[in-house]
Design an enzyme around this catalytic site. Structure first.
Site, PDB file in Angstrom:
ATOM      1  N   ILE A   9       0.829  -1.230   0.000  1.00 57.37           N
ATOM      2  CA  ILE A   9       0.000   0.000   0.000  1.00 57.37           C
ATOM      3  C   ILE A   9       0.856   1.270   0.000  1.00 57.37           C
ATOM      4  CG2 ILE A   9      -0.254   0.130   2.536  1.00 57.37           C
ATOM      5  CD1 ILE A   9      -3.187   1.019   2.012  1.00 57.37           C
ATOM      6  N   THR A  10       2.103   1.178   0.489  1.00 60.91           N
ATOM      7  CA  THR A  10       2.948   2.383   0.521  1.00 60.91           C
ATOM      8  C   THR A  10       3.618   2.661  -0.820  1.00 60.91           C
ATOM      9  OG1 THR A  10       4.761   1.007   1.316  1.00 60.91           O
ATOM     10  CG2 THR A  10       3.497   2.204   2.997  1.00 60.91           C
ATOM     11  N   GLN A  88       9.735  -6.629  -4.001  1.00 57.89           N
ATOM     12  CA  GLN A  88      10.973  -5.890  -4.286  1.00 57.89           C
ATOM     13  C   GLN A  88      10.911  -5.721  -5.798  1.00 57.89           C
ATOM     14  OE1 GLN A  88      13.667  -4.308  -5.595  1.00 57.89           O
ATOM     15  NE2 GLN A  88      14.446  -6.324  -6.120  1.00 57.89           N
ATOM     16  N   SER A 132       3.480  -8.884 -14.340  1.00 55.21           N
ATOM     17  CA  SER A 132       4.301  -7.860 -14.995  1.00 55.21           C
ATOM     18  C   SER A 132       4.687  -8.228 -16.422  1.00 55.21           C
ATOM     19  CB  SER A 132       5.577  -7.674 -14.160  1.00 55.21           C
ATOM     20  OG  SER A 132       6.530  -6.949 -14.894  1.00 55.21           O
ATOM     21  N   GLU A 134       7.431  -7.773 -17.537  1.00 49.91           N
ATOM     22  CA  GLU A 134       8.802  -8.308 -17.479  1.00 49.91           C
ATOM     23  C   GLU A 134       8.812  -9.817 -17.735  1.00 49.91           C
ATOM     24  OE1 GLU A 134      12.176  -7.021 -16.736  1.00 49.91           O
ATOM     25  OE2 GLU A 134      11.053  -5.409 -17.662  1.00 49.91           O
ATOM     26  N   TYR A 156      13.675 -11.174 -10.732  1.00 50.29           N
ATOM     27  CA  TYR A 156      12.361 -10.551 -10.520  1.00 50.29           C
ATOM     28  C   TYR A 156      11.325 -11.163 -11.456  1.00 50.29           C
ATOM     29  CZ  TYR A 156       8.666  -7.027 -11.048  1.00 50.29           C
ATOM     30  OH  TYR A 156       7.443  -6.395 -11.141  1.00 50.29           O
ATOM     31  N   LYS A 160       7.965 -13.386 -10.757  1.00 54.49           N
ATOM     32  CA  LYS A 160       6.635 -12.934 -11.185  1.00 54.49           C
ATOM     33  C   LYS A 160       5.945 -14.002 -12.039  1.00 54.49           C
ATOM     34  CE  LYS A 160       5.893  -8.805  -9.387  1.00 54.49           C
ATOM     35  NZ  LYS A 160       4.742  -8.502  -8.543  1.00 54.49           N
ATOM     36  N   ARG A 191       6.410   7.617  -8.763  1.00 53.53           N
ATOM     37  CA  ARG A 191       7.314   6.525  -9.116  1.00 53.53           C
ATOM     38  C   ARG A 191       8.583   6.634  -8.268  1.00 53.53           C
ATOM     39  NH1 ARG A 191       7.843   1.394 -11.047  1.00 53.53           N
ATOM     40  NH2 ARG A 191       8.164   1.361 -13.283  1.00 53.53           N
TER      41      ARG A 191
HETATM   42  P1  NAP Z   1       6.776  -0.095  -5.591  1.00 53.35           P
HETATM   43  O1  NAP Z   1       6.494   1.373  -5.665  1.00 53.35           O
HETATM   44  O2  NAP Z   1       8.175  -0.584  -5.583  1.00 53.35           O
HETATM   45  O3  NAP Z   1       6.024  -0.635  -4.271  1.00 53.35           O
HETATM   46  C1  NAP Z   1       6.263  -1.898  -3.774  1.00 53.35           C
HETATM   47  C2  NAP Z   1       5.493  -2.085  -2.482  1.00 53.35           C
HETATM   48  O4  NAP Z   1       5.777  -3.381  -1.970  1.00 53.35           O
HETATM   49  C3  NAP Z   1       5.861  -1.099  -1.377  1.00 53.35           C
HETATM   50  O5  NAP Z   1       4.713  -0.735  -0.660  1.00 53.35           O
HETATM   51  C4  NAP Z   1       6.791  -1.910  -0.499  1.00 53.35           C
HETATM   52  O6  NAP Z   1       6.824  -1.481   0.847  1.00 53.35           O
HETATM   53  C5  NAP Z   1       6.117  -3.273  -0.592  1.00 53.35           C
HETATM   54  N1  NAP Z   1       6.994  -4.353  -0.170  1.00 53.35           N
HETATM   55  C6  NAP Z   1       8.267  -4.589  -0.542  1.00 53.35           C
HETATM   56  N2  NAP Z   1       8.753  -5.669   0.099  1.00 53.35           N
HETATM   57  C7  NAP Z   1       7.765  -6.126   0.905  1.00 53.35           C
HETATM   58  C8  NAP Z   1       7.660  -7.169   1.845  1.00 53.35           C
HETATM   59  N3  NAP Z   1       8.684  -7.969   2.112  1.00 53.35           N
HETATM   60  N4  NAP Z   1       6.485  -7.348   2.491  1.00 53.35           N
HETATM   61  C9  NAP Z   1       5.432  -6.513   2.270  1.00 53.35           C
HETATM   62  N5  NAP Z   1       5.484  -5.492   1.402  1.00 53.35           N
HETATM   63  C10 NAP Z   1       6.632  -5.281   0.733  1.00 53.35           C
HETATM   64  O7  NAP Z   1       6.038  -0.877  -6.776  1.00 53.35           O
HETATM   65  P2  NAP Z   1       4.836  -0.384  -7.728  1.00 53.35           P
HETATM   66  O8  NAP Z   1       5.416   0.290  -8.917  1.00 53.35           O
HETATM   67  O9  NAP Z   1       3.816   0.289  -6.919  1.00 53.35           O
HETATM   68  O10 NAP Z   1       4.306  -1.796  -8.244  1.00 53.35           O
HETATM   69  C11 NAP Z   1       3.295  -2.501  -7.523  1.00 53.35           C
HETATM   70  C12 NAP Z   1       3.359  -3.966  -7.898  1.00 53.35           C
HETATM   71  O11 NAP Z   1       3.154  -4.114  -9.302  1.00 53.35           O
HETATM   72  C13 NAP Z   1       4.690  -4.654  -7.603  1.00 53.35           C
HETATM   73  O12 NAP Z   1       4.421  -5.990  -7.274  1.00 53.35           O
HETATM   74  C14 NAP Z   1       5.425  -4.605  -8.940  1.00 53.35           C
HETATM   75  O13 NAP Z   1       6.357  -5.643  -9.021  1.00 53.35           O
HETATM   76  C15 NAP Z   1       4.262  -4.785  -9.893  1.00 53.35           C
HETATM   77  N6  NAP Z   1       4.404  -4.175 -11.217  1.00 53.35           N
HETATM   78  C16 NAP Z   1       4.796  -2.874 -11.353  1.00 53.35           C
HETATM   79  C17 NAP Z   1       4.859  -2.296 -12.613  1.00 53.35           C
HETATM   80  C18 NAP Z   1       5.240  -0.860 -12.800  1.00 53.35           C
HETATM   81  O14 NAP Z   1       5.572  -0.476 -13.933  1.00 53.35           O
HETATM   82  N7  NAP Z   1       5.177  -0.025 -11.778  1.00 53.35           N
HETATM   83  C19 NAP Z   1       4.515  -3.064 -13.735  1.00 53.35           C
HETATM   84  C20 NAP Z   1       4.093  -4.388 -13.544  1.00 53.35           C
HETATM   85  C21 NAP Z   1       4.024  -4.935 -12.288  1.00 53.35           C
HETATM   86  P3  NAP Z   1       7.932  -0.433   1.401  1.00 53.35           P
HETATM   87  O15 NAP Z   1       7.337   0.926   1.186  1.00 53.35           O
HETATM   88  O16 NAP Z   1       8.072  -0.815   2.824  1.00 53.35           O
HETATM   89  O17 NAP Z   1       9.175  -0.650   0.597  1.00 53.35           O
HETATM   90  O1  F7E Z   2      14.103   0.327 -16.455  1.00 50.80           O
HETATM   91  C1  F7E Z   2      16.915   1.034 -18.701  1.00 50.80           C
HETATM   92  C2  F7E Z   2      16.867  -0.350 -18.085  1.00 50.80           C
HETATM   93  O2  F7E Z   2      14.087   0.210 -13.974  1.00 50.80           O
HETATM   94  C3  F7E Z   2      13.581   0.553 -17.740  1.00 50.80           C
HETATM   95  C4  F7E Z   2       9.440  -2.160 -12.732  1.00 50.80           C
HETATM   96  O3  F7E Z   2       8.359  -1.397 -12.281  1.00 50.80           O
HETATM   97  O4  F7E Z   2       8.610  -2.120 -14.984  1.00 50.80           O
HETATM   98  C5  F7E Z   2       9.730  -1.801 -14.182  1.00 50.80           C
HETATM   99  O5  F7E Z   2      10.893  -2.521 -14.602  1.00 50.80           O
HETATM  100  C6  F7E Z   2      14.689   0.427 -18.775  1.00 50.80           C
HETATM  101  C7  F7E Z   2      15.519  -0.845 -18.621  1.00 50.80           C
HETATM  102  O6  F7E Z   2      12.012  -0.427 -15.282  1.00 50.80           O
HETATM  103  C8  F7E Z   2      18.877   3.086 -16.440  1.00 50.80           C
HETATM  104  O7  F7E Z   2      17.979  -1.130 -18.491  1.00 50.80           O
HETATM  105  C9  F7E Z   2      18.861   2.629 -18.558  1.00 50.80           C
HETATM  106  O8  F7E Z   2      15.713  -1.417 -19.888  1.00 50.80           O
HETATM  107  O9  F7E Z   2      12.634   1.921 -15.125  1.00 50.80           O
HETATM  108  P1  F7E Z   2      13.238   0.569 -15.125  1.00 50.80           P
HETATM  109  P2  F7E Z   2      11.908  -1.965 -15.684  1.00 50.80           P
HETATM  110  O10 F7E Z   2      13.180  -2.681 -15.492  1.00 50.80           O
HETATM  111  O11 F7E Z   2      11.294  -2.016 -17.048  1.00 50.80           O
HETATM  112  C10 F7E Z   2       8.247  -3.516 -14.979  1.00 50.80           C
HETATM  113  C11 F7E Z   2       7.043  -3.693 -15.870  1.00 50.80           C
HETATM  114  C12 F7E Z   2       8.081  -4.067 -13.625  1.00 50.80           C
HETATM  115  O12 F7E Z   2       7.299  -4.970 -13.387  1.00 50.80           O
HETATM  116  C13 F7E Z   2       9.088  -3.643 -12.599  1.00 50.80           C
HETATM  117  O13 F7E Z   2       8.594  -3.839 -11.289  1.00 50.80           O
HETATM  118  O14 F7E Z   2      15.585   1.512 -18.593  1.00 50.80           O
HETATM  119  N1  F7E Z   2      17.837   1.952 -18.000  1.00 50.80           N
HETATM  120  N2  F7E Z   2      19.516   3.341 -17.620  1.00 50.80           N
HETATM  121  C14 F7E Z   2      17.818   2.205 -16.687  1.00 50.80           C
HETATM  122  N3  F7E Z   2      16.993   1.783 -15.711  1.00 50.80           N
HETATM  123  C15 F7E Z   2      17.209   2.245 -14.455  1.00 50.80           C
HETATM  124  N4  F7E Z   2      16.388   1.862 -13.456  1.00 50.80           N
HETATM  125  N5  F7E Z   2      18.253   3.096 -14.165  1.00 50.80           N
HETATM  126  C16 F7E Z   2      19.124   3.552 -15.127  1.00 50.80           C
HETATM  127  O15 F7E Z   2      20.027   4.308 -14.850  1.00 50.80           O
END
Ligand code: NAP
Ligand code: F7E
Length: 347
Positions: A9-10, A88, A132, A134, A156, A160, A191
């Site tokens: 939720i955070t 994570q 995801s 991913e 990761y 997933k 973000r």
């Molecule tokens: P986020 O901002 O990284 O938030 C992750 C949340 O998970 C935080 O509230 C974190 O709590 C909590 N968490 C981490 N470890 C935990 C543990 N051991 N026990 C309980 N809670 C824990 O991620 P988000 O972008 O909101 O994404 C939400 C979900 O969607 C995640 O599962 C992510 O993998 C998935 N997802 C994200 C994207 C994207 O583009 N954003 C796309 C596809 C899927 P703390 O605040 O304590 O760290």
């Molecule tokens: O990277 C490139 C990196 O970390 C995007 C998570 O929410 O979306 C997220 O995963 C791209 C990658 O997101 C840097 O190599 C270059 O190709 O923003 P990102 P991600 O890895 O796509 C998916 C859907 C999830 O599910 C995940 O939880 O950007 N890149 N330079 C970089 N990425 C980061 N982080 N930092 C750099 O300096």
């Protein structure tokens, strides 16, 4: 009043989802981790002690690593809907802490599903799994749909993929209303600052305000289908309102590179990104996901959902938010400089 439980939720999505559910008059329960710093900025405005906060939001200490607590909380709360968003979620970091990342995203999912079953809630409680894009990793077709084969490329993504199949398995084995949202990258001013979009918008605006001189990035060629997080949480809720559980791709069907994102973000500030962005191999991954592009046709057809915010608008709203933040930081830095108290400035 319907009860929802949100893990994560955070986080970015958890906070938008909590807002949405509060607006829909749910009683919202969230699991939070205990840590020495209380980082609740994304949800503080919803908490009862906050002026204008709501009495319908409840936080509980817990951890997806702790099956006993998860069991206890689900048995006590007896939620109508569970949104499992905790993870994570940083792909690069999952290569550094693979076991932990998998324990939370994969086994953690199993812990939640099993807790619902153990509490006798399989027929009452609906379940959303944060799957995801991913999982597509080394993509087997473009664009990706619900039928595209997974080829995960990080700890990761492997975790997933497990969680995705565990969700399907509980649906098929126990008749649970359990659904996967296969969400492509979604971003917002909330973000985390080490994901590439926010890293870019924070750096570009700080550079504009004279607070930073360069931005270190890894692979600029990677392409992502970037949408707006606030819109994506609506689909999570919609999925649980359907008669039948199912799996859905949630995406914009538009792909841009990290380089495109830099050009757009710096361009909005009248800056040339090439003058400020430097390559740093530390941000490369052992295995990269080169191209993600999702086809959300099924979500449109069955849920009636489609994205409104497109790439340029997304970059703009993030830049506008972060520019205000950088301007405030610059004012504060100037205050400490003028009063000769630079040492006292908080980090
Ligand atoms: P986020 O901002 O990284 O938030 C992750 C949340 O998970 C935080 O509230 C974190 O709590 C909590 N968490 C981490 N470890 C935990 C543990 N051991 N026990 C309980 N809670 C824990 O991620 P988000 O972008 O909101 O994404 C939400 C979900 O969607 C995640 O599962 C992510 O993998 C998935 N997802 C994200 C994207 C994207 O583009 N954003 C796309 C596809 C899927 P703390 O605040 O304590 O760290
Ligand atoms: O990277 C490139 C990196 O970390 C995007 C998570 O929410 O979306 C997220 O995963 C791209 C990658 O997101 C840097 O190599 C270059 O190709 O923003 P990102 P991600 O890895 O796509 C998916 C859907 C999830 O599910 C995940 O939880 O950007 N890149 N330079 C970089 N990425 C980061 N982080 N930092 C750099 O300096």
């Amino acid at each position: 009043m319907r009860k929802a439980l949100i893990t994560g939720i955070t986080g970015q999505d958890g906070s938008y989802l909590a807002e949405l559910l509060v607006a829909k008059n749910y009683e919202v329960h969230g699991i939070v981790r205990r840590s020495s710093t209380t980082e609740r900025t994304r949800i503080e405005h919803l908490l009862p002690f906050h002026p204008g906060g709501r009495r319908q939001v409840f936080l509980h200490y817990g951890d997806l690593a702790n099956s006993g607590l998860i069991m206890q909380l689900i048995a006590e709360i007896r939620p109508d809907e569970v949104y499992n968003l905790g993870a994570q979620s940083h792909v690069r970091i999952s290569f550094d802490v693979p076991e932990y990342s998998c324990d939370i995203a994969a086994t953690g999912t199993l812990r939640v599903l099993e807790a619902i079953r153990a509490a006798g809630l399989t027929k009452k409680c609906r379940y959303y799994q944060a799957s995801s894009s991913e999982m597509y990793g080394k993509v087997q077709e473009v664009p990706q749909t619900e039928m595209t084969k997974f080829w995960p490329r990080s700890p990761y993504a492997c975790a997933k993929a497990f969680a995705y199949w565990a969700t399907v398995n509980y649906r098929e084995s126990y008749g649970m209303h359990a659904s996967n949202g296969i969400l492509f990258n979604h971003e917002s001013p909330r973000r985390g600052e080490t994901f590439v979009t926010r890293k870019i918008t924070r750096a570009a605006t700080r550079i504009k305000c004279g607070l930073q001189s360069e931005l270190l990035l890894g692979n600029l060629d990677a392409r992502r289908d970037w949408g707006y997080a606030k819109e994506y949480v609506e689909v999570m809720w919609l999925m649980l309102q359907q008669e039948q559980p199912d799996d859905f791709v949630v995406a914009t069907n538009e792909s841009n590179s990290v380089r495109d994102f830099c050009a757009e973000a710096f361009g909005l500030l009248g800056l040339d990104w090439k003058e400020f962005v430097r390559y740093d191999e530390r941000y490369e991954r052992p295995a990269e996901v080169d191209l993600l592009l999702g086809n959300p046709a099924k979500a449109k057809r069955i849920l009636g959902w489609e994205p409104k915010v497109r790439f340029k608008e997304l970059v703009k709203l993030m830049i506008e938010h972060d520019l205000k933040l950088a301007e405030r930081e610059a004012e504060l830095a100037e205050f400490y400089r003028r009063t000769g108290r630079e040492d006292e400035q908080p980090n």
